[in-house]
Write an enzyme that holds these catalytic residues in place. Structure first.
Site, PDB file in Angstrom:
ATOM      1  N   ASP A   1       0.853  -1.187   0.000  1.00 10.57           N
ATOM      2  CA  ASP A   1       0.000   0.000   0.000  1.00 10.57           C
ATOM      3  C   ASP A   1       0.886   1.232   0.000  1.00 10.57           C
ATOM      4  OD1 ASP A   1      -2.430  -1.396   0.071  1.00 10.57           O
ATOM      5  OD2 ASP A   1      -2.418  -1.508   2.247  1.00 10.57           O
TER       6      ASP A   1
ATOM      7  N   ASP B   1      -6.939  -1.625  -4.550  1.00  9.88           N
ATOM      8  CA  ASP B   1      -8.007  -1.322  -3.595  1.00  9.88           C
ATOM      9  C   ASP B   1      -9.013  -0.341  -4.197  1.00  9.88           C
ATOM     10  OD1 ASP B   1      -6.652  -2.909  -1.725  1.00  9.88           O
ATOM     11  OD2 ASP B   1      -5.627  -1.188  -0.845  1.00  9.88           O
TER      12      ASP B   1
END
Length: 157
Positions: free
Chosen positions: A116, A134
């Site tokens: 991330d 995501d």
């Protein structure tokens, strides 16, 4: 017609996957050594984070194979659903979810966690760090919700 929509969905999956993996590699290369934070805007930073859980860090500490198996099973189910649908919006929604899921699945297999790097914050509220996969999953899920609420009674066969 049906197969053309499926092929288009496969293209969407490939694009989401490629952009996701490319941006994650850029984040790993540019943010890890030395570990740093890049301020992009007053409300967005790039920083490297590893997520061993699922969305928003939920279920961290679970056996990785459980999440890998669950992701693979859901992806196969969504691929079958995408193969059967003739609705373009539904096909795009499913492709976005699949492309994002496969991108995060590859991260779990390669790194043991999801990469991330997008950090959003507004008015003292900090959103969990996320990535392109995501974002694709979220957009796809919203489109699935819109289709289920407003799509009418269409046959997916």
């Amino acid at each position: 017609m049906k197969h053309r929509a499926f092929v288009f969905g496969l293209v969407v999956i490939a694009v989401v996957f490629a952009v996701d993996q490319w941006t994650k590699q850029l984040a790993i290369d540019g943010l890890s050594n030395p570990h740093r934070v890049i301020e992009v805007t007053p409300f967005m930073n790039f920083l490297l984070a590893w997520n061993s859980g699922v969305s928003f860090g939920l279920f961290q500490g679970q056996a990785p194979w459980v999440m890998i198996a669950a992701t693979a099973a859901i992806t196969i189910g969504f691929l079958i659903w995408m193969w059967r649908t003739r609705d373009r919006l539904l096909g795009i929604a499913l492709a976005l979810v699949i492309g994002g899921a496969v991108g995060n699945l590859v991260d779990r297999l390669r790194h043991g966690a999801v990469t991330d790097f997008i950090d959003m914050h507004v008015a003292g509220y900090h959103w969990p760090v996320f990535n392109i996969a995501d974002s694709a999953i979220t957009i796809g899920a919203v489109l699935l919700l819109i289709d289920s609420l407003f799509g009418g009674k269409k046959s997916s066969r």
